[in-house]
Design a protein around this motif. Structure first.
Motif, PDB file in Angstrom:
ATOM      1  N   MET A  29      92.498  39.514  75.850  1.00 64.08           N
ATOM      2  CA  MET A  29      92.116  39.666  74.440  1.00 64.08           C
ATOM      3  C   MET A  29      93.080  38.854  73.580  1.00 64.08           C
ATOM      4  O   MET A  29      94.282  39.092  73.597  1.00 64.08           O
ATOM      5  CB  MET A  29      92.175  41.137  74.008  1.00 64.08           C
ATOM      6  N   LEU A  30      92.525  37.905  72.838  1.00 69.87           N
ATOM      7  CA  LEU A  30      93.317  37.068  71.936  1.00 69.87           C
ATOM      8  C   LEU A  30      93.133  37.598  70.524  1.00 69.87           C
ATOM      9  O   LEU A  30      92.064  37.455  69.934  1.00 69.87           O
ATOM     10  CB  LEU A  30      92.850  35.612  72.022  1.00 69.87           C
ATOM     11  N   ALA A  31      94.168  38.240  69.976  1.00 73.11           N
ATOM     12  CA  ALA A  31      94.095  38.841  68.645  1.00 73.11           C
ATOM     13  C   ALA A  31      94.930  38.028  67.666  1.00 73.11           C
ATOM     14  O   ALA A  31      95.997  37.527  68.007  1.00 73.11           O
ATOM     15  CB  ALA A  31      94.589  40.282  68.681  1.00 73.11           C
ATOM     16  N   MET A  32      94.454  37.923  66.427  1.00 71.92           N
ATOM     17  CA  MET A  32      95.114  37.069  65.434  1.00 71.92           C
ATOM     18  C   MET A  32      96.312  37.719  64.747  1.00 71.92           C
ATOM     19  O   MET A  32      96.883  37.133  63.827  1.00 71.92           O
ATOM     20  CB  MET A  32      94.102  36.583  64.401  1.00 71.92           C
ATOM     21  N   SER A  33      96.699  38.918  65.176  1.00 73.23           N
ATOM     22  CA  SER A  33      97.920  39.537  64.658  1.00 73.23           C
ATOM     23  C   SER A  33      98.407  40.566  65.656  1.00 73.23           C
ATOM     24  O   SER A  33      97.635  41.075  66.483  1.00 73.23           O
ATOM     25  CB  SER A  33      97.677  40.205  63.300  1.00 73.23           C
TER      26      SER A  33
END
Length: 352
Positions: free
Chosen positions: A274-278
């Motif tokens: 999972m690539l999360a922006m924060s």
């Protein structure tokens, strides 16, 4: 019986007490280098005895300076205090303002017709703007106001400084640090547009040119998606089929909801990245991932200790320093674009 209010001491009162001319008192507070040391001491002692304080409002009217820096945010004002990274950004601005003897004025925008007037009528000498959309009318209004301004993260606009990291390169790097080749990738994204429309999309639903401001008005969102796409394509994944959950705001609970929605779109029990922006979104996603019957690796953004100790890869580009840089740029009337350093921070104990 009501006690009469005590009259506020004036410059003339101080001058009489110190035995000097009123102009000397004015110089003592506004241009102390022009006053002899012994005279300056006498004036300050007289002022202290009388309880005199300079009238900053009158001084601002005479000098044409407000002595304050405006911080323009397109979020509810409480966000600056509730979100840890936004609070760090504001702290960086105040670091500079304290050293420069300036006040700070918080100016919220709501995306309505009153935004421009709300910003331009603020009694400030310059502005720092939180990341906004390309077509935000406040950008042109501030640029044309004659007052200096800096924008954190963009968008770029003539006459305004832009401060932030290379979001595309950093996003590609943090994604590549995770075990992409052995897992199914999914993304938790910041808003794509000012309406903050949320939902689960696929790569093929997104604009082909993610860095085109007409397609993705939030430049930070577009650049980070482009960086993720670069890394995923390099690792052999089909971008068109990558699930992307868009959240309305950078909140931990929304990260939890987004992760649950993404996991529901996947078949099988194989590993997931999972690539999360924060880091806030990644930490929220971790709650949903813990209940999944599969291995889940997470990446975030902000380089917080909480994230790295939770097994999350992250990008460190300290927002406190970005706040300082924005304030310095606004005060110096710098209109250039400045990339701040960033680095990928590995988790203390990787998830897998």
């Amino acid at each position: 019986m009501t006690t009469p209010a005590r009259r506020r001491p004036t410059v003339k009162d101080v001058a009489r007490q110190a035995g000097v001319a009123p102009m000397t008192v004015s110089y003592a507070f506004n241009q102390p280098a022009r006053v002899a040391e012994a005279t300056l001491t006498r004036v300050l002692e007289a002022a202290a005895e009388l309880g005199y304080r300079p009238d900053r409002t009158a001084r601002a009217l005479r000098s044409g300076r407000a002595g304050q820096l405006g911080v323009v945010v397109g979020e509810h004002l409480s966000y600056l205090f509730d979100n840890p990274q936004a609070a760090q950004f504001l702290a960086g601005i105040t670091d500079v303002c304290v050293s420069e003897d300036l006040g700070v004025v918080l100016i919220p925008t709501r995306g309505d017709a009153a935004d421009v007037d709300r910003v331009l009528t603020a009694a400030v000498d310059g502005y720092v703007l939180w990341t906004t959309v390309t077509d935000d009318p406040v950008l042109a209004a501030v640029a044309g106001s004659g007052r200096p301004a800096a924008v954190q993260g963009g968008p770029a606009h003539p006459g305004l400084a832009v401060i932030g990291p290379d979001d595309r390169a950093a996003a590609a790097a943090v994604a590549a640090a995770a075990p992409l080749a052995a897992a199914t990738p999914v993304i938790i994204s910041f808003p794509l547009d000012r309406r903050r429309t949320s939902g689960v999309l696929r790569g093929h639903d997104l604009p082909a040119d993610l860095t085109d401001p007409r397609a993705v008005p939030f430049p930070v969102t577009g650049a980070r998606l482009a960086g993720y796409r670069d890394a995923l394509t390099e690792a052999g994944h089909d971008w068109a089929d990558v699930p992307v959950a868009v959240v309305a705001r950078n909140q931990r609970d929304l990260g939890t909801d987004a992760a649950a929605a993404l996991l529901a779109t996947l078949e099988g029990t194989g590993p997931v990245v999972m690539l999360a922006m924060s880091d806030e979104l990644a930490l929220g996603a971790r709650g949903a991932a813990a209940g999944a019957r599969r291995e889940v690796a997470l990446t975030g953004w902000d380089g917080t200790r909480e994230a790295t100790t939770a097994g999350i890869w992250s990008v460190a580009a300290p927002l406190r320093e970005q706040g300082r840089e924005c304030a310095r740029a606004a005060l110096s009337r710098d209109t250039g674009s400045h990339l701040v350093p960033w680095s990928v921070v590995a988790p203390e104990v990787p998830r897998w």
